[in-house]
Design an enzyme around this catalytic site. Sequence first.
Site: not given
Ligand SMILES: CC(C)(COP(=O)(O)OP(=O)(O)OC[C@H]1O[C@@H](n2cnc3c(N)ncnc32)[C@H](O)[C@@H]1OP(=O)(O)O)[C@@H](O)C(=O)NCCC(=O)NCCS
Length: 156
Positions: A115, A127
């Site tokens: 979710e 995702y």
């Molecule tokens: C979600 C989370 C784990 C992603 O980790 P991250 O290290 O920042 O992600 P990445 O740098 O690997 O980016 C992964 C992909 O996310 C997407 N993405 C990243 N930033 C984005 C933004 N601002 N808007 C839309 N998509 C985005 C892109 O598809 C990206 O891949 P790409 O750069 O190759 O196109 C991180 O942002 C986080 O910890 N968020 C807070 C906790 C959370 O919300 N967890 C999920 C609960 S369901």
Amino acid sequence: MRYLDTEIRLMEERDLDKVLEIENLCFINPWKEKDMLYEMKENPLSNLWVIELSNDSLGLKTICGFCDYWQTFDSGTICQIAVHPDLQGYKLGSQMLEEILKDAKAKKIRTLTLEVRVSNKKAIGLYKKFGFNFSHVKEGYYSDGEDALYMIWEDK
Ligand SMILES: CC(C)(COP(=O)(O)OP(=O)(O)OC[C@H]1O[C@@H](n2cnc3c(N)ncnc32)[C@H](O)[C@@H]1OP(=O)(O)O)[C@@H](O)C(=O)NCCC(=O)NCCS
């Protein structure tokens, strides 16, 4: 520029403080220490991973994210994934999810579900990038009333 190396490994008790710090920074209703310890030590379904940045020449090692998923027979649920806010956007989440999917496949998991808040564009982007598809909306799923998207990954 020197790049830092990462290691993705199972969480150990010594990682607890850093994981809880990230949990508190990333979530509105964070898990408490007892919840995390339960996941790590007692929950037989749980697979709790961390990603650690390291640089040997600087003698630096730090936990910068974690992911917890549950396995029940050939299916699984991603319960938590988070990267420290200062380090988001540097593909650490992607590295972790890639490793989690490898681990899940090795454990013969066929489907993984999760979710995610409808407003969480970053997580939804992550995702989708790894093949999770939108299934349906769970209305008012979160305690503050926000809807969740239910997403599914299938090993094809
Ligand atoms: C979600 C989370 C784990 C992603 O980790 P991250 O290290 O920042 O992600 P990445 O740098 O690997 O980016 C992964 C992909 O996310 C997407 N993405 C990243 N930033 C984005 C933004 N601002 N808007 C839309 N998509 C985005 C892109 O598809 C990206 O891949 P790409 O750069 O190759 O196109 C991180 O942002 C986080 O910890 N968020 C807070 C906790 C959370 O919300 N967890 C999920 C609960 S369901």
